[in-house]
Design a protein around this motif. Sequence first.
Motif, PDB file in Angstrom:
ATOM      1  N   ASP A 126      -8.261 -22.438  -7.483  1.00  0.00           N
ATOM      2  CA  ASP A 126      -9.522 -21.767  -7.173  1.00  0.00           C
ATOM      3  C   ASP A 126      -9.151 -20.226  -6.852  1.00  0.00           C
ATOM      4  O   ASP A 126      -9.893 -19.392  -7.177  1.00  0.00           O
ATOM      5  N   ASP A 127      -8.014 -20.379  -6.222  1.00  0.00           N
ATOM      6  CA  ASP A 127      -7.596 -18.895  -5.673  1.00  0.00           C
ATOM      7  C   ASP A 127      -6.779 -18.272  -6.841  1.00  0.00           C
ATOM      8  O   ASP A 127      -5.717 -18.736  -7.203  1.00  0.00           O
ATOM      9  N   ASN A 129      -4.984 -15.849  -7.625  1.00  0.00           N
ATOM     10  CA  ASN A 129      -3.707 -15.287  -7.268  1.00  0.00           C
ATOM     11  C   ASN A 129      -2.572 -16.253  -7.287  1.00  0.00           C
ATOM     12  O   ASN A 129      -1.493 -16.096  -7.059  1.00  0.00           O
ATOM     13  N   LYS A 130      -2.925 -17.476  -7.235  1.00  0.00           N
ATOM     14  CA  LYS A 130      -2.050 -18.902  -7.080  1.00  0.00           C
ATOM     15  C   LYS A 130      -2.136 -19.591  -8.437  1.00  0.00           C
ATOM     16  O   LYS A 130      -1.235 -20.610  -8.768  1.00  0.00           O
TER      17      LYS A 130
END
Length: 152
Positions: A126-127, A129-130
């Motif tokens: 959901d992030d 950036n991950k």
Amino acid sequence: MSDGLYLSAATFKRFSPATRSEILGALGIGHAHESGSDSQEHSGTSATQFSLNEMRKFLDGVSDKTRLLLTEIARAEARFNVGKVLKKLGWELSDIRGILAGITKRSRTISGNPRAEFFASVAWDDDINKAVSEIHPTTHAALRALLLSKNS
């Protein structure tokens, strides 16, 4: 005797898969498998392989925004952080939803495979950036050759 490059099969097999794909892509011969038939399995999805000539067809007529996204992916590694790519473009995930749908549709048209996928989901989060995605190494080499070369 003509100029050229010779690698025995044994020597070629000692290279990493990414290096082998890069060599094949740079030579413009793709992979020995049937067009669009080779894929890499990752987390239930697979990335379809496109040769240099297939990527040339793929890129013919794509939108400027699609070309920008694919150029940034070409600058990254075949396995890339989605958030980093979007950040470099100054975009959000919502900015590329239509582009991703178009890329998937074009992948299926060019490969002739109704289940073809341009991207393999390696680790979605959901992030953003991950989140990590990947394209086939041969496809990546073709993108680099077509989008990052001085003659393109």
